[in-house]
Scaffold this active site. Structure first.
Site, PDB file in Angstrom:
ATOM      1  CD  GLU A  62      -2.471  -1.369   2.424  1.00 42.40           C
ATOM      2  OE1 GLU A  62      -4.564  -1.748   2.617  1.00 42.40           O
ATOM      3  OE2 GLU A  62      -2.716  -0.744   3.711  1.00 42.40           O
ATOM      4  N   GLY A 103     -12.731  -2.938   1.831  1.00 42.66           N
ATOM      5  CA  GLY A 103     -14.210  -3.334   1.453  1.00 42.66           C
ATOM      6  C   GLY A 103     -15.105  -2.399   1.486  1.00 42.66           C
ATOM      7  CB  VAL A 129     -15.205  -7.348   7.261  1.00 42.67           C
ATOM      8  CG1 VAL A 129     -16.859  -7.898   7.267  1.00 42.67           C
ATOM      9  CG2 VAL A 129     -15.536  -6.420   7.819  1.00 42.67           C
ATOM     10  CG  MET A 171      -8.633  -4.759   9.120  1.00 43.45           C
ATOM     11  SD  MET A 171      -7.957  -6.636   9.135  1.00 43.45           S
ATOM     12  CE  MET A 171      -7.225  -6.909  10.296  1.00 43.45           C
ATOM     13  CG  ASP A 193     -13.209  -7.640  -0.695  1.00 42.84           C
ATOM     14  OD1 ASP A 193     -13.598  -7.882  -0.082  1.00 42.84           O
ATOM     15  OD2 ASP A 193     -11.885  -6.456  -0.282  1.00 42.84           O
TER      16      ASP A 193
END
Length: 231
Positions: free
Chosen positions: A12, A78, A153, A174, A198
């Site tokens: 990242e 996500g 998740v 997170m 995602d």
């Protein structure tokens, strides 16, 4: 202005690190800090590590020792908003914990004791993020609530829990709420700008690991555009 940029994982921050001029590197408390200039702006890029504790430790050092004026949180997330697809961008208006529960003492779900229920992103940084997005005509963006927990998740049960208690959520990840809470306590402006890796309830031919580099490309491009506008 000195700009702090935080990403959790090497993937990242790698694109941004490679573009920093006059790069110097310091490692402390499991965090790696890359200092130099990026598109002409003074920056400190932090690879914090994954999760809320790592993010809080790194953000504290970033503000208290590296004296940044603003904090940008980049990386992947996500998607929960139905309009989002892989590679799209989310911009925080507010950030909450989704894994905190002291409701027995009268607090809202997700609210930590003696803390606000939500951590509000800086309006000027939100505007800058939206301006930066105009340079990325192929990307769709949604602004809104981002929720954080020390949970990847991936189950319908956890998705349903989050949707029930945080119905306006657009994305989950997170680290952001720990970064936001730390910025709140230091009175440092922040915004979270992440790319979708995602999407809940949508099938994808690519796994999280496969799409992470593409999400990193999108989020890094956003940050580069923002840094240029902020310098």
């Amino acid at each position: 202005m000195k700009i702090g940029i935080i990403g959790a994982m090497e993937q990242e921050v790698a694109i941004l690190k490679d573009k920093i001029e006059g790069l110097s590197t310091v490692t402390k408390a499991g965090c790696t800090f890359y200092t130099g200039t990026l598109n002409g702006a003074d920056v400190v890029l932090l690879q914090s590590g994954i999760g809320k504790v790592a993010a809080a430790v790194g953000t504290t050092l970033l503000i208290a020792e590296h004296n940044v004026d603003v904090v940008l949180n980049t990386g992947s997330a996500g998607g929960f908003d139905s309009s989002l697809n892989l590679g799209d961008v989310v911009i925080s208006t507010e950030v909450r914990h989704h894994d905190a529960d002291v409701t027995a003492f009268g607090y809202e779900m997700g609210q930590m004791a003696q803390q606000p229920a939500a951590f509000i992103a800086d309006e000027k940084l939100i505007t800058t993020a939206e301006q930066a997005l105009t340079e990325m005509s192929d990307k769709h963006a949604v602004r809104g609530l981002i929720c954080t927990g020390d949970v990847f998740v991936c189950t319908p049960e956890r998705q349903e829990f989050i949707r029930t208690h945080f119905p306006s959520v657009i994305a989950v990840e997170m680290e952001a709420s720990a970064i936001a809470q730390t910025c709140h306590q230091f009175n440092t402006p922040f915004v979270v700008v992440r790319a979708i890796s995602d999407v809940a309830d949508k099938e994808s031919p690519m796994s999280f690991d496969e799409f992470l580099p593409l999400a990193a490309q999108s989020s890094s491009e956003m940050v580069l555009n923002m840094v240029t506008l902020l310098k």
